[in-house]
Design a protein around this motif. Structure first.
Motif, PDB file in Angstrom:
ATOM      1  N   ARG A   1       5.337  -5.003  -9.038  1.00 39.64           N
ATOM      2  CA  ARG A   1       4.414  -4.440  -8.048  1.00 39.64           C
ATOM      3  C   ARG A   1       4.952  -4.784  -6.665  1.00 39.64           C
ATOM      4  O   ARG A   1       5.222  -5.955  -6.356  1.00 39.64           O
ATOM      5  CB  ARG A   1       3.021  -5.028  -8.243  1.00 39.64           C
ATOM      6  CG  ARG A   1       1.916  -4.402  -7.433  1.00 39.64           C
ATOM      7  CD  ARG A   1       0.546  -4.810  -7.985  1.00 39.64           C
ATOM      8  NE  ARG A   1       0.430  -6.248  -8.190  1.00 39.64           N
ATOM      9  CZ  ARG A   1       0.459  -6.838  -9.391  1.00 39.64           C
ATOM     10  NH1 ARG A   1       0.576  -6.091 -10.491  1.00 39.64           N
ATOM     11  NH2 ARG A   1       0.342  -8.143  -9.514  1.00 39.64           N
TER      12      ARG A   1
ATOM     13  N   SER B   1       6.126  -0.366 -13.343  1.00 39.21           N
ATOM     14  CA  SER B   1       6.241  -0.847 -11.968  1.00 39.21           C
ATOM     15  C   SER B   1       5.458   0.078 -11.036  1.00 39.21           C
ATOM     16  O   SER B   1       5.512   1.301 -11.163  1.00 39.21           O
ATOM     17  CB  SER B   1       7.710  -0.881 -11.525  1.00 39.21           C
ATOM     18  OG  SER B   1       8.437  -1.831 -12.261  1.00 39.21           O
ATOM     19  N   ARG B   2       4.734  -0.532 -10.095  1.00 42.21           N
ATOM     20  CA  ARG B   2       3.975   0.227  -9.099  1.00 42.21           C
ATOM     21  C   ARG B   2       4.500  -0.120  -7.719  1.00 42.21           C
ATOM     22  O   ARG B   2       4.695  -1.301  -7.394  1.00 42.21           O
ATOM     23  CB  ARG B   2       2.481  -0.089  -9.173  1.00 42.21           C
ATOM     24  CG  ARG B   2       1.828   0.314 -10.476  1.00 42.21           C
ATOM     25  CD  ARG B   2       0.333   0.036 -10.442  1.00 42.21           C
ATOM     26  NE  ARG B   2      -0.353   0.839  -9.434  1.00 42.21           N
ATOM     27  CZ  ARG B   2      -0.891   0.356  -8.318  1.00 42.21           C
ATOM     28  NH1 ARG B   2      -0.825  -0.935  -8.062  1.00 42.21           N
ATOM     29  NH2 ARG B   2      -1.498   1.162  -7.463  1.00 42.21           N
TER      30      ARG B   2
ATOM     31  N   ALA C   1       9.178   4.485 -12.045  1.00 34.74           N
ATOM     32  CA  ALA C   1       8.185   3.715 -11.294  1.00 34.74           C
ATOM     33  C   ALA C   1       7.048   4.623 -10.851  1.00 34.74           C
ATOM     34  O   ALA C   1       7.252   5.806 -10.532  1.00 34.74           O
ATOM     35  CB  ALA C   1       8.832   3.049 -10.081  1.00 34.74           C
ATOM     36  N   ALA C   2       5.851   4.089 -10.819  1.00 39.85           N
ATOM     37  CA  ALA C   2       4.695   4.797 -10.259  1.00 39.85           C
ATOM     38  C   ALA C   2       4.739   4.569  -8.752  1.00 39.85           C
ATOM     39  O   ALA C   2       4.304   3.524  -8.251  1.00 39.85           O
ATOM     40  CB  ALA C   2       3.404   4.262 -10.859  1.00 39.85           C
TER      41      ALA C   2
ATOM     42  N   GLU D   1       3.951   5.550  -4.796  1.00 38.37           N
ATOM     43  CA  GLU D   1       3.166   6.260  -3.786  1.00 38.37           C
ATOM     44  C   GLU D   1       3.908   6.107  -2.475  1.00 38.37           C
ATOM     45  O   GLU D   1       4.056   4.998  -1.957  1.00 38.37           O
ATOM     46  CB  GLU D   1       1.764   5.674  -3.658  1.00 38.37           C
ATOM     47  CG  GLU D   1       0.916   6.386  -2.609  1.00 38.37           C
ATOM     48  CD  GLU D   1      -0.486   5.831  -2.492  1.00 38.37           C
ATOM     49  OE1 GLU D   1      -1.158   6.093  -1.458  1.00 38.37           O
ATOM     50  OE2 GLU D   1      -0.918   5.110  -3.417  1.00 38.37           O
TER      51      GLU D   1
ATOM     52  N   TRP E   1      -4.392  -0.166  -1.153  1.00 42.01           N
ATOM     53  CA  TRP E   1      -3.563  -0.017  -2.358  1.00 42.01           C
ATOM     54  C   TRP E   1      -3.654  -1.264  -3.238  1.00 42.01           C
ATOM     55  O   TRP E   1      -3.808  -1.167  -4.454  1.00 42.01           O
ATOM     56  CB  TRP E   1      -2.125   0.239  -1.933  1.00 42.01           C
ATOM     57  CG  TRP E   1      -1.177   0.566  -3.046  1.00 42.01           C
ATOM     58  CD1 TRP E   1      -0.964   1.775  -3.647  1.00 42.01           C
ATOM     59  CD2 TRP E   1      -0.262  -0.357  -3.681  1.00 42.01           C
ATOM     60  NE1 TRP E   1       0.004   1.675  -4.615  1.00 42.01           N
ATOM     61  CE2 TRP E   1       0.455   0.379  -4.659  1.00 42.01           C
ATOM     62  CE3 TRP E   1      -0.003  -1.704  -3.516  1.00 42.01           C
ATOM     63  CZ2 TRP E   1       1.423  -0.216  -5.468  1.00 42.01           C
ATOM     64  CZ3 TRP E   1       0.955  -2.295  -4.323  1.00 42.01           C
ATOM     65  CH2 TRP E   1       1.665  -1.554  -5.278  1.00 42.01           C
TER      66      TRP E   1
ATOM     67  N   ASP F   1      -5.447  -1.980  -7.282  1.00 46.07           N
ATOM     68  CA  ASP F   1      -4.434  -2.241  -8.315  1.00 46.07           C
ATOM     69  C   ASP F   1      -5.106  -2.485  -9.666  1.00 46.07           C
ATOM     70  O   ASP F   1      -6.026  -3.271  -9.770  1.00 46.07           O
ATOM     71  CB  ASP F   1      -3.613  -3.469  -7.890  1.00 46.07           C
ATOM     72  CG  ASP F   1      -2.502  -3.731  -8.870  1.00 46.07           C
ATOM     73  OD1 ASP F   1      -2.119  -2.806  -9.580  1.00 46.07           O
ATOM     74  OD2 ASP F   1      -2.010  -4.865  -8.911  1.00 46.07           O
TER      75      ASP F   1
END
Length: 509
Positions: free
Chosen positions: A429, A453-454, A481-482, A484, A505, A509
């Motif tokens: 993260r 993974s973010r 990966a996610a 944004e 954000w 989570d």
């Protein structure tokens, strides 16, 4: 009219070790903790007798993990503290038991002396002499007051003459040392002709301050020193003072006794509260996060380990169990992002890390050839070293690597982006502020390499490096990966929107 030493100030690179030595081993009282008046991001600690009386004070500026200095001419070389004459044997036993480096006992000028080294290597003499404390400490053998200081100089006569301004008169000379005496203490002027000059840094004594009877005396002294480099009169809240260098270069201060340390704390609570200078009140909350934390003797403490990267923890009052790892930008350090991260997640423990690569004396995470061309071998070496640091930090501090959040800005964000590609699974993260692709030949990641993974990437619309951000976005997305990614109205600098978006954000989570 008071004469003599008001305080002596040194510089330490390890705040906890410093507190353990002066408040723990020596038994002085920590009477004040504050942000520095010249630089509020430097912690300043004051030790002394039970009330922090002038003449008993030893103070330290904290340059955590700062570069060491060198003792030489133009510097205060050592300080001397008076202890009860019959206590020297007890102090020798105490030093040997605590494994404090000690020399002696010796006889110097008819007095019994032990020479100790504090954790930074500063020489502290314990002198067996009957000088009663103004405000005695509980320990019957604790230091009572400052006995004196030693100055190294290449111009001994000029230094002696200059000290006469502060109420000192010549005493007996022994070899290369001329003693100067006040009504309460001594300053030894040692002829250091031919010795190398001192270098500022940690482990040195920065200056010695002499006592002024009142503010008018400080102002008169300023007029008398008008043809020197004397500063204007400074309001240090607890005293008024000015600074001047004597002819051979040693920094001296002239400070009033009043108003003293009970100005903002009751005598029974001295040293318990962290204060910031009044002119920095607007950023008091940020400073309390930036300044290093420590525990007094007997208080619960968290250990700090010697690992491969310089690092520092900030532990909130009510930790929620989460930890954010912080990677600064070019020229930053391990505490730079702590205020931002604390506002994002007030109850998170913060682990700030300092990059190991330096460029023109400033901290970085990897070398570069120019603003947009980076040393590829160094990137790979430092990402591997950082991965090793996370592994050893997890074991040293009982952290769950999979539960860590990473926050990086600029150069630190770039290292995180590279680490995600070169070491899939290391970072689960991350918040990347102004990150770009720094790998010229990024590895071809499997579509699921970064699954789980973010990442939040925030890029400035006016950032001159923004054109290099989409390549990193593609690499992270291609690896699963996610991600944004947001473009905000900003340049390369941070903006309030970074805080708003990142906090939201993290909260979701």
């Amino acid at each position: 009219m008071p004469t003599g030493i008001h305080h002596v100030t040194g510089i330490t690179r390890r705040v906890q070790a410093n507190v353990d030595f002066y408040a723990g081993f020596l038994g002085l009282r920590l009477v004040k903790r504050t942000g520095g008046f010249e630089d509020a991001e430097q912690l300043h600690l004051f030790y002394g007798d039970a009330l922090g009386s002038p003449g008993s004070l030893v103070t330290f500026l904290v340059w955590e993990d700062g570069a060491p200095g060198r003792v030489g001419h133009g510097q205060v070389a050592e300080i001397a503290l008076a202890v009860p004459p019959e206590s020297i044997g007890d102090w020798l036993t105490r030093a040997m038991t605590a494994r404090v480096p000690v020399e002696g006992p010796l006889r110097e000028r008819g007095e019994t002396v032990l020479r100790l080294k504090d954790p930074d290597g500063v020489t502290v003499k314990l002198v067996g002499v009957d000088l009663p404390a103004t405000a005695p400490l509980p320990d019957p053998i604790a230091p009572t007051r400052l006995r004196g200081a030693t100055i190294l100089t290449e111009q001994p006569q000029a230094t002696r003459d200059f000290l006469a301004r502060f109420g000192y008169r010549p005493g007996a000379a022994e070899g290369a040392v001329q003693r100067m005496e006040s009504d309460t203490d001594t300053v030894d002027i040692r002829d250091a002709t031919g010795f190398f000059p001192g270098i500022p840094g940690t482990g040195i004594l920065d200056h010695v301050a002499f006592r002024a009877p009142d503010a008018d005396a400080v102002r008169r002294m300023r007029l008398e020193l008008k043809d020197t480099d004397a500063t204007t009169v400074h309001d240090r809240k607890y005293f008024l003072s000015l600074y001047v260098r004597e002819p051979a270069g040693t920094l001296l201060e002239y400070a009033t006794d009043a108003p003293g340390f009970t100005l903002d704390e009751a005598p029974e609570h001295l040293g318990e509260t962290l204060f910031v200078p009044p002119h920095d009140a607007a950023r008091a909350d940020d400073l309390r996060v930036i300044l290093p934390q420590f525990a007094l003797p007997g208080e619960e403490r968290s250990p700090m380990r010697e690992l491969h990267f310089i690092h520092r923890f900030h532990r909130p009052e009510s930790p929620d169990g989460s930890t954010i790892v912080l990677l600064h930008g070019t020229g930053g350090n391990e505490s730079d992002l702590m205020p931002l991260a604390h506002r994002m997640a007030p109850n998170a423990t913060l682990l700030g890390v300092r990059g190991r690569s330096t460029e023109e004396g400033i901290n970085r995470w990897f070398r570069r050839h120019d603003a947009v061309t980076y040393d590829q071998d160094d990137i790979r070496a430092e990402t591997e070293a950082f991965a090793g640091f996370i592994d050893e930090a997890a074991r040293a501090y009982a952290l769950d690597p999979g539960a860590l959040t990473y926050l990086g800005y600029s150069n630190g964000a770039n290292l995180l982006g590279a680490a995600m590609q070169l070491h899939p699974g290391l970072i689960g993260r991350a918040v990347l502020l102004r990150a770009v692709q720094v790998l010229e030949e990024p590895p071809a990641l499997d579509a699921q390499a970064l699954a789980g993974s973010r990442v939040l990437m925030l890029t400035g619309a006016r950032d001159p490096f923004a054109r290099m951000a989409p390549a990193l976005e593609r690499a992270l997305r291609d690896g699963g990966a996610a991600l944004e990614a947001r473009v905000i109205e900003a340049g390369h600098e941070l903006q309030p929107e970074d805080l708003t978006l990142a906090a939201g954000w993290l909260a979701h989570d």
